[in-house]
Design a protein around this motif. Structure first.
Motif, PDB file in Angstrom:
ATOM      1  N   GLU A  18       0.832  -1.200   0.000  1.00  0.00           N
ATOM      2  CA  GLU A  18       0.000   0.000   0.000  1.00  0.00           C
ATOM      3  C   GLU A  18       0.868   1.253   0.000  1.00  0.00           C
ATOM      4  O   GLU A  18       0.530   2.263  -0.611  1.00  0.00           O
ATOM      5  CB  GLU A  18      -0.932   0.002   1.211  1.00  0.00           C
ATOM      6  N   GLY A  19       1.998   1.194   0.701  1.00  0.00           N
ATOM      7  CA  GLY A  19       2.931   2.311   0.686  1.00  0.00           C
ATOM      8  C   GLY A  19       3.461   2.582  -0.715  1.00  0.00           C
ATOM      9  O   GLY A  19       3.627   3.740  -1.122  1.00  0.00           O
ATOM     10  N   MET A  20       3.729   1.498  -1.467  1.00  0.00           N
ATOM     11  CA  MET A  20       4.160   1.663  -2.860  1.00  0.00           C
ATOM     12  C   MET A  20       3.068   2.358  -3.669  1.00  0.00           C
ATOM     13  O   MET A  20       3.339   3.271  -4.462  1.00  0.00           O
ATOM     14  CB  MET A  20       4.468   0.303  -3.481  1.00  0.00           C
ATOM     15  N   ARG A  21       1.838   1.931  -3.477  1.00  0.00           N
ATOM     16  CA  ARG A  21       0.737   2.536  -4.234  1.00  0.00           C
ATOM     17  C   ARG A  21       0.573   4.008  -3.861  1.00  0.00           C
ATOM     18  O   ARG A  21       0.236   4.845  -4.705  1.00  0.00           O
ATOM     19  CB  ARG A  21      -0.559   1.769  -3.984  1.00  0.00           C
ATOM     20  N   GLY A  22       0.827   4.344  -2.584  1.00  0.00           N
ATOM     21  CA  GLY A  22       0.742   5.740  -2.159  1.00  0.00           C
ATOM     22  C   GLY A  22       1.783   6.603  -2.862  1.00  0.00           C
ATOM     23  O   GLY A  22       1.486   7.734  -3.284  1.00  0.00           O
ATOM     24  N   ALA A  23       2.991   6.093  -2.998  1.00  0.00           N
ATOM     25  CA  ALA A  23       4.040   6.838  -3.714  1.00  0.00           C
ATOM     26  C   ALA A  23       3.654   7.026  -5.181  1.00  0.00           C
ATOM     27  O   ALA A  23       3.854   8.102  -5.765  1.00  0.00           O
ATOM     28  CB  ALA A  23       5.369   6.092  -3.601  1.00  0.00           C
ATOM     29  N   TRP A  24       3.091   5.983  -5.781  1.00  0.00           N
ATOM     30  CA  TRP A  24       2.638   6.052  -7.174  1.00  0.00           C
ATOM     31  C   TRP A  24       1.549   7.117  -7.328  1.00  0.00           C
ATOM     32  O   TRP A  24       1.573   7.905  -8.270  1.00  0.00           O
ATOM     33  CB  TRP A  24       2.153   4.673  -7.579  1.00  0.00           C
ATOM     34  N   ARG A  25       0.603   7.156  -6.387  1.00  0.00           N
ATOM     35  CA  ARG A  25      -0.487   8.136  -6.483  1.00  0.00           C
ATOM     36  C   ARG A  25       0.046   9.554  -6.349  1.00  0.00           C
ATOM     37  O   ARG A  25      -0.420  10.474  -7.043  1.00  0.00           O
ATOM     38  CB  ARG A  25      -1.540   7.855  -5.403  1.00  0.00           C
ATOM     39  N   PHE A  26       1.020   9.760  -5.477  1.00  0.00           N
ATOM     40  CA  PHE A  26       1.597  11.096  -5.319  1.00  0.00           C
ATOM     41  C   PHE A  26       2.245  11.576  -6.619  1.00  0.00           C
ATOM     42  O   PHE A  26       2.032  12.712  -7.061  1.00  0.00           O
ATOM     43  CB  PHE A  26       2.625  11.098  -4.186  1.00  0.00           C
ATOM     44  N   LEU A  27       3.031  10.709  -7.255  1.00  0.00           N
ATOM     45  CA  LEU A  27       3.686  11.101  -8.502  1.00  0.00           C
ATOM     46  C   LEU A  27       2.651  11.395  -9.585  1.00  0.00           C
ATOM     47  O   LEU A  27       2.820  12.319 -10.388  1.00  0.00           O
ATOM     48  CB  LEU A  27       4.650  10.005  -8.956  1.00  0.00           C
ATOM     49  N   ASN A  28       1.586  10.636  -9.611  1.00  0.00           N
ATOM     50  CA  ASN A  28       0.526  10.908 -10.581  1.00  0.00           C
ATOM     51  C   ASN A  28      -0.134  12.261 -10.338  1.00  0.00           C
ATOM     52  O   ASN A  28      -0.456  12.972 -11.290  1.00  0.00           O
ATOM     53  CB  ASN A  28      -0.527   9.797 -10.532  1.00  0.00           C
ATOM     54  N   ARG A  29      -0.318  12.634  -9.064  1.00  0.00           N
ATOM     55  CA  ARG A  29      -0.926  13.932  -8.761  1.00  0.00           C
ATOM     56  C   ARG A  29      -0.027  15.071  -9.228  1.00  0.00           C
ATOM     57  O   ARG A  29      -0.496  16.053  -9.825  1.00  0.00           O
ATOM     58  CB  ARG A  29      -1.212  14.054  -7.256  1.00  0.00           C
ATOM     59  N   VAL A  30       1.280  14.955  -8.940  1.00  0.00           N
ATOM     60  CA  VAL A  30       2.199  16.015  -9.375  1.00  0.00           C
ATOM     61  C   VAL A  30       2.263  16.061 -10.897  1.00  0.00           C
ATOM     62  O   VAL A  30       2.282  17.144 -11.505  1.00  0.00           O
ATOM     63  CB  VAL A  30       3.601  15.803  -8.769  1.00  0.00           C
ATOM     64  N   TRP A  31       2.275  14.886 -11.535  1.00  0.00           N
ATOM     65  CA  TRP A  31       2.317  14.845 -12.995  1.00  0.00           C
ATOM     66  C   TRP A  31       1.066  15.503 -13.590  1.00  0.00           C
ATOM     67  O   TRP A  31       1.155  16.277 -14.552  1.00  0.00           O
ATOM     68  CB  TRP A  31       2.434  13.399 -13.460  1.00  0.00           C
ATOM     69  N   SER A  32      -0.099  15.201 -13.026  1.00  0.00           N
ATOM     70  CA  SER A  32      -1.347  15.784 -13.532  1.00  0.00           C
ATOM     71  C   SER A  32      -1.346  17.294 -13.346  1.00  0.00           C
ATOM     72  O   SER A  32      -1.808  18.046 -14.230  1.00  0.00           O
ATOM     73  CB  SER A  32      -2.546  15.171 -12.800  1.00  0.00           C
ATOM     74  N   LEU A  33      -0.814  17.757 -12.204  1.00  0.00           N
ATOM     75  CA  LEU A  33      -0.727  19.196 -11.964  1.00  0.00           C
ATOM     76  C   LEU A  33       0.199  19.844 -12.994  1.00  0.00           C
ATOM     77  O   LEU A  33      -0.094  20.920 -13.530  1.00  0.00           O
ATOM     78  CB  LEU A  33      -0.217  19.450 -10.544  1.00  0.00           C
ATOM     79  N   ALA A  34       1.305  19.170 -13.283  1.00  0.00           N
ATOM     80  CA  ALA A  34       2.236  19.695 -14.286  1.00  0.00           C
ATOM     81  C   ALA A  34       1.581  19.711 -15.666  1.00  0.00           C
ATOM     82  O   ALA A  34       1.762  20.663 -16.441  1.00  0.00           O
ATOM     83  CB  ALA A  34       3.509  18.845 -14.306  1.00  0.00           C
ATOM     84  N   ALA A  35       0.846  18.646 -15.976  1.00  0.00           N
ATOM     85  CA  ALA A  35       0.178  18.584 -17.276  1.00  0.00           C
ATOM     86  C   ALA A  35      -0.786  19.742 -17.451  1.00  0.00           C
ATOM     87  O   ALA A  35      -0.940  20.295 -18.547  1.00  0.00           O
ATOM     88  CB  ALA A  35      -0.560  17.251 -17.408  1.00  0.00           C
ATOM     89  N   GLU A  36      -1.407  20.126 -16.345  1.00  0.00           N
ATOM     90  CA  GLU A  36      -2.381  21.217 -16.399  1.00  0.00           C
ATOM     91  C   GLU A  36      -1.717  22.581 -16.399  1.00  0.00           C
ATOM     92  O   GLU A  36      -2.146  23.499 -17.111  1.00  0.00           O
ATOM     93  CB  GLU A  36      -3.326  21.102 -15.202  1.00  0.00           C
ATOM     94  N   GLN A  37      -0.635  22.737 -15.628  1.00  0.00           N
ATOM     95  CA  GLN A  37      -0.083  24.065 -15.374  1.00  0.00           C
ATOM     96  C   GLN A  37       1.126  24.427 -16.230  1.00  0.00           C
ATOM     97  O   GLN A  37       1.306  25.591 -16.581  1.00  0.00           O
ATOM     98  CB  GLN A  37       0.300  24.194 -13.892  1.00  0.00           C
ATOM     99  N   LEU A  38       1.965  23.461 -16.560  1.00  0.00           N
ATOM    100  CA  LEU A  38       3.207  23.819 -17.256  1.00  0.00           C
ATOM    101  C   LEU A  38       2.981  24.533 -18.584  1.00  0.00           C
ATOM    102  O   LEU A  38       3.745  25.456 -18.920  1.00  0.00           O
ATOM    103  CB  LEU A  38       4.085  22.578 -17.465  1.00  0.00           C
ATOM    104  N   PRO A  39       1.976  24.162 -19.363  1.00  0.00           N
ATOM    105  CA  PRO A  39       1.774  24.917 -20.613  1.00  0.00           C
ATOM    106  C   PRO A  39       1.480  26.391 -20.381  1.00  0.00           C
ATOM    107  O   PRO A  39       1.698  27.222 -21.260  1.00  0.00           O
ATOM    108  CB  PRO A  39       0.565  24.209 -21.246  1.00  0.00           C
ATOM    109  N   GLN A  40       0.993  26.735 -19.175  1.00  0.00           N
ATOM    110  CA  GLN A  40       0.655  28.129 -18.883  1.00  0.00           C
ATOM    111  C   GLN A  40       1.805  28.882 -18.225  1.00  0.00           C
ATOM    112  O   GLN A  40       1.749  30.086 -18.030  1.00  0.00           O
ATOM    113  CB  GLN A  40      -0.558  28.187 -17.958  1.00  0.00           C
ATOM    114  N   VAL A  41       2.833  28.142 -17.830  1.00  0.00           N
ATOM    115  CA  VAL A  41       3.948  28.754 -17.112  1.00  0.00           C
ATOM    116  C   VAL A  41       5.004  29.182 -18.111  1.00  0.00           C
ATOM    117  O   VAL A  41       5.554  28.354 -18.850  1.00  0.00           O
ATOM    118  CB  VAL A  41       4.548  27.774 -16.085  1.00  0.00           C
TER     119      VAL A  41
END
Length: 837
Positions: A634-657
């Motif tokens: 479950e700890g592994m899955r938690g790390a995976w979910r965190f990276l996905n959240r940051v990646w999704s945020l980057a996908a949304e925000q980086l084109p505007q930065v």
């Protein structure tokens, strides 16, 4: 950037970028900003498992941080490649151990690459290769020249199945730790290193080391310094029996003597009629471990030798016994037994009906029944008795150590040959340095008898007289190989010398050494000894090899054991926890991951499922790195979910930065922006302090997760500042780089940079940005906190303003209604205290 997070595609793209840019290659000539970081090098057997990541992933994160901080980092890797496991595996498979070893090394390197764990591979060493063990042999000769290497007959632990001598630490419950065969005692000629010559230095110099206190305590206990006196008892047959005691003031209470079963005088002292019983007792004692023999509450056993000695203090005749609670590893292997004042001696005396005489007053500690020294106060007793013994020629004050000389001989093939020759005319002769290395003979598959089995290796000429002679057929303990490898790294490709003294003095001691606590005694103690010996001979200017030590904790995982004493892989456990082979109920326990116990988690499977960055992140987040921790999927899955959240945020925000010409100041931002900027600087400070301090990288990951959550919220803020967004992305990616290098390189590239994120450097926090707009002030009424004020920062220094604010607070005023304030004290920036009548 709208695609989903696909770690395999990203990781493969960046897997070799650091090696191609030589970012992990140290400049050995530039030592101004040098930092020597070192992981304990591995024994290359089989494959790495997730538990190994606690060491190597941690080290890689530290080194990446140091590189970003501008250090010139020496971070080498090599292989502890000699030893029994490789030889036994090769014999079982009908292969040469070198072939088996290098296959495993290739697999380890593949797994390091998959993890993103990088080293200065230009300095790679392998202890099994002639260009390394040549210098291990050179080291042996240097110790021999200094009188620190010698040959002597000794009783040893011998494993018949492995056909070699074992160190005490390789014997578990009387059996070989590798094959499980019962170990027997054999007297053989062996080579030793005189580590006892440095016992006091090894003890004293612990104070100068930045090591965990429990590790220093383990070494201190292993060295085992005791102050006392050596007293010479004399047997009625004339034999002298020296005894070391920490309590010479109890000498008059010695009513019998006890010898260790291994004591060399046992045979000559024992009477003919009692010898069969003594011999059988010695045989049984040889099959017991040191722990079994010395545990305090076990029943005391022994046999009488039939001999007597004379107590030198009072001339009384006392019997000599043999008992296994006395060890040859401490003192002289003989004790004067004082049953009135020693718990073990007391139990033995009661068991065998031996006299018990009190010689110390139990209330005052004064000596009693002690002839001319009766009445000596307790605080003066030991020194007074030592002087009295010296005056009478009966003994002297002395110091004893538990530490024993290091037995380095091994009777196997796969090790560094000892560079000595046995000549019938000249005796034992060292091989000249210019004839090194003494090469291992080429054989298809080594036999269990080792080098003595290879006649073409044994036959040679004496270096001194030229006559027929025989090579020494022992190989060196693999701890010798690992006792100096940190020196070889600085000159790994130097064919002319083991190491360049100038480079060694420039780069050593190692600034930070990381490895398992299981090496706290042997490897670390041996390395310290070798360094001190080389220092004494003028080869190095330092006398300790490792300035700072960090011991990582083990990762545990359920281990299943069948009642038939074999281990079952968790994936093979039958329904209901039954053995798939015999159907018996399996015993389950949490144990450190180990291939031998089949309770390992494969990094390859984790990387296939989640990616290397997720495994790295979880390994560093799972708990304090110096503590034992259980692996959690479950700890592994938690790390995976965190990276996905940051990646999704980057996908949304980086084109505007967009790239900004400047970064915003606090004054230019609204309150929400100011808080995020402060959080950014605080996070940088938190990570910097942990990397440069206690290495609590689990709290660093937690801080990154918390900050990214705050950043995600700010991204939805209507008045979000584009300059602040750019700064946050750049700093966040740089802070994540030591933890998730592939992920960070990808985002750094998408921010528009062509260099590696490691070359961008570590962000510098501004102390001024750490200050908050408000300060929290607790308010106490009669010693209990009843409210907390949030006041402007400039008001927090004004005591009168704090007092008034406290009295005006609704919760405080309500509690004070109908009560009189007897005392009101405001401590600026700390608290307000109200005392009522």
């Amino acid at each position: 950037m709208s695609e989903a997070y696909e770690p395999h595609r990203i990781e493969e793209r960046w897997r070799d970028v650091w090696r191609e840019r030589r970012l992990f290659s140290a400049d050995m000539e530039a030592a101004e900003t040098k930092y020597y970081y070192l992981n304990m090098f591995p024994y290359p057997s089989g494959k790495l498992h997730a538990g190994h990541g606690r060491n190597y992933i941690l080290g890689d994160a530290i080194v990446r941080f140091l590189i970003m901080r501008g250090y010139n980092v020496l971070n080498p890797m090599g292989w502890d490649a000699f030893g029994l496991p490789a030889e036994n595996a090769a014999i079982e498979q009908g292969r040469h151990p070198r072939e088996w070893t290098w296959e495993n090394i290739a697999e380890f390197k593949r797994q390091f690459r998959a993890w993103g764990v990088e080293y200065d591979w230009e300095r790679e060493v392998a202890t099994c290769e002639p260009d390394y063990y040549r210098w291990t042999q050179w080291l042996f000769l240097k110790l021999y020249e200094a009188g620190l290497a010698y040959r002597a007959r000794a009783k040893t632990n011998y494993c018949m199945r492995c056909a070699t001598v074992l160190a005490n630490e390789q014997v578990v419950d009387g059996r070989c730790e590798r094959c499980g065969c019962v170990v027997e005692k054999r007297e053989l000629p062996q080579w030793f290193f005189r580590i006892t010559a440095y016992a006091q230095q090894l003890l004293d110099d612990l104070e100068q080391l930045e090591w965990p206190e429990h590790v220093k305590k383990m070494q201190e206990n292993w060295i085992g310094r005791s102050e006392g006196a050596e007293v010479v008892f004399r047997a009625e047959g004339g034999q002298e029996i020296p005894v070391f005691t920490t309590r010479p003031d109890t000498l008059w209470g010695a009513t019998f003597m006890v010898l260790a079963p291994e004591h060399p005088l046992v045979e000559s002292l024992t009477s003919t009629e009692l010898w069969p019983e003594v011999e059988e007792y010695r045989r049984r004692a040889a099959g017991k471990t040191e722990l079994e023999r010395t545990v305090a509450d076990r029943e005391k056993t022994g046999v009488f030798t039939g001999a007597y000695a004379v107590n030198p203090a009072n001339g009384q005749r006392i019997p000599i016994w043999v008992a296994d609670y006395v060890m040859m590893g401490y003192g002289s292997g003989a004790i004067m037994a004082v049953p009135a004042h020693d718990e073990r001696d007391h139990a033995f005396a009661l068991e065998y009906g031996l006299p018990i005489v009190s010689v110390i007053d139990s209330d005052r500690g004064t000596m009693i029944n002690s002839g001319p020294l009766t009445g000596t106060p307790g605080e003066e007793a030991v020194d007074t008795v030592c002087r009295w013994l010296a005056e009478k020629g009966l003994g002297k004050a002395t110091v004893s150590y538990r530490l024993r000389d290091w037995l380095i001989s091994r009777q196997r093939y796969w090790g560094a040959p000892i560079p000595m020759v046995h000549c019938p005319v000249c005796g034992v002769v060292p091989v000249p340095e210019d004839e090194l290395p003494v090469l291992l003979p080429e054989v298809s598959v080594p036999g269990k008898l080792g080098l003595s089995d290879v006649s073409e290796f044994v036959a040679t000429c004496c270096p001194r007289c030229g006559g027929e002679a025989a090579r020494d057929t022992d190989t060196m303990d693999t701890f010798v190989d690992s006792s100096w490898y940190y020196l070889r790294y600085v000159s790994a490709n130097d064919d002319a010398q083991a190491f360049d003294p100038e480079l060694a003095n420039r780069w050593l001691p190692v600034d930070l050494y990381v490895g398992g606590v299981e090496h706290a005694i042997l490897h670390l103690l041996y390395s310290r000894f070798i360094t001190k010996a080389l220092h004494a001979q003028g080869y190095v200017a330092f006398n300790e090899p490792f300035r700072r030590l960090f011991t990582q904790g083990m990762i545990t995982y359920p281990a299943y054991r069948c009642p038939t004493h074999h281990w079952i892989s968790p994936s093979a456990v039958g329904e209901g926890g039954l053995c798939p082979d015999c159907g018996e109920k399996l015993e389950v326990s949490l144990l450190a991951m180990s291939k031998s116990k089949k309770n390992v988690v494969s990094p390859d499977l984790l990387i296939d499922r989640y990616g290397a960055d997720a495994e790295r992140l979880y390994t560093l987040f799972m708990g304090p790195p110096d503590r034992e921790i259980e692996w959690s999927e479950e700890g592994m899955r938690g790390a995976w979910r965190f990276l996905n959240r940051v990646w999704s945020l980057a996908a949304e925000q980086l084109p505007q930065v967009v790239e900004a010409d400047s970064v915003p100041s606090l004054e230019e931002l609204d309150p929400v922006g100011r808080q995020l900027l402060r959080d950014l600087h605080r996070t940088v400070k938190k990570l910097t302090d942990e990397f440069e301090g206690r290495l609590g990288l689990n709290t660093c990951v937690a801080a990154l997760m918390e900050f990214s959550s705050s950043f995600g919220a700010y991204c939805q803020h209507a008045a979000a500042d584009s300059r602040l967004m750019r700064q946050v992305w750049e700093w966040l990616v740089r802070m994540m780089a030591p933890f998730t290098p592939f992920f960070s390189e990808e985002l750094w590239h998408r921010l528009g940079y062509t260099e590696s994120v490691l070359e961008a450097g570590w962000p510098d926090y501004d102390p001024r940005a750490l200050a908050s707009d408000t300060v929290e002030i607790p308010v106490q009424i009669d010693g209990k906190v009843r409210a907390r004020l949030q006041v402007p920062a400039d008001m927090a220094d004004d005591a009168r303003a704090l007092e008034q604010a406290a009295l005006n607070h609704d919760a405080i005023s309500a509690r004070l209604e109908g009560r009189s304030v007897r005392r009101l004290i405001a401590v600026p920036r700390k608290m307000v205290s109200i005392v009522t009548q």
